[in-house]
Design an enzyme around this catalytic site. Structure first.
Site, short mmCIF file in Angstrom:
data_model
loop_
_atom_site.label_atom_id
_atom_site.label_comp_id
_atom_site.label_asym_id
_atom_site.label_seq_id
_atom_site.Cartn_x
_atom_site.Cartn_y
_atom_site.Cartn_z
CB SER A 1 27.03 38.64 49.62
OG SER A 1 28.44 37.83 50.07
CB CYS B 1 36.07 37.87 54.48
SG CYS B 1 34.94 37.20 53.33
CB THR B 2 31.45 35.88 57.27
OG1 THR B 2 30.94 36.21 56.20
CG2 THR B 2 31.32 36.87 58.40
CB CYS C 1 27.97 40.10 55.16
SG CYS C 1 28.97 40.90 53.77
CB THR D 1 31.40 43.65 52.45
OG1 THR D 1 32.56 43.23 51.98
CG2 THR D 1 30.83 44.75 51.44
#
Length: 261
Positions: free
Chosen positions: A8, A177-178, A70, A72
């Protein structure tokens, strides 16, 4: 060789830097859509729509592999991305490093976005890979956004809030989370307790970079002559590296070469 990465936002920088450490000669395509952030609160269908657009923009540059940098997107869109792009383009997802973090047997904390924390996906990983280790899921509201915009005050507030939810006896923290990998040392400082052994952090960047090379039959060559190929796509358009990315060593190192447009 050319490796594409998608996210993102600038969370892909950690995996991109890991690719460059393993193969300095690799050309990179960094594809993101920061205007659509955050992806976490979106429905799975919406995440999939955005992820496919970002991935197809990267695929147009004809890379040898695509890293979904990512968490997500890997949770909600990996199957759709593989259906759309493989076998012509190998697609490598990102999985939180729960198994290696739990291997030592001590208490583990998983820092993740609120949408991922407590999700069936994460609970399944804990069930399958945590073994007997005690695991605490720690939601980190606002941390990814603060990292995305290099908002120092926002990062400090989010770190303090998450650290307050992290048990004092944790031996390892999984960065779920990256974006969090860009502030890994600040996370370590936030959770480290005086007199206790150093907390070990477990990110995914190194593992996903190595897997990308395996998928295309390449081997690490860290002494290779550095390449100069770097294409940055924001919302599908060739762009400069976002200014906030230059606040992090990973972003500065990647732009130390002349970008290829």
């Amino acid at each position: 060789m050319k490796i594409a990465l998608m996210d993102s936002g600038i969370g892909l920088l950690a995996a991109a830097a890991a690719v460059r450490r393993l193969r300095p000669d690799a050309d990179l395509v960094l594809s993101s859509d920061p205007d659509s952030m955050p992806w976490g609160p979106r429905t799975p269908e919406d995440v999939t729509t955005h992820a496919l657009a970002v991935a197809r923009a990267a695929a147009a540059h004809r890379p040898d592999a695509l890293i979904v940098a990512c968490n997500t997107a890997s949770v909600h869109a990996l199957a759709a991305l593989r259906a759309a792009l493989e076998p012509a383009l190998p697609v490598i997802g990102t999985v939180p490093a729960i198994k290696p973090a739990a291997a030592a047997g001590g208490p583990v904390a998983i820092w993740a976005t609120p949408a991922t924390t407590g999700s069936p996906y994460q609970r399944g990983l804990i069930r399958d890979f945590a073994g007997a280790a005690a695991v605490t899921e720690v939601p980190c509201p606002g941390l990814a956004d603060a990292v995305q915009y290099a908002d120092e005050d926002g990062i400090d507030r989010a770190l303090a809030a998450a650290a307050a939810l992290t048990p004092a006896d944790v031996q390892a923290v999984v960065l779920g989370c990256t974006h969090y990998e860009l502030v890994a040392e600040r996370i370590r400082s936030a959770v480290q307790q005086p007199g206790r052994p150093p907390v070990i952090l477990h990110g995914s960047a190194g593992a996903v970079a190595a897997q990308a090379l395996r998928r295309i039959g390449a081997v690490p060559a860290p002494s290779a002559e550095p390449g100069t190929g770097l294409a940055v796509l924001l919302g599908g358009r060739v762009s400069d590296m976002p200014e906030a990315a230059l606040a992090y060593p990973e972003g500065r190192r990647l732009t130390a070469v002349s970008p290829a447009r």
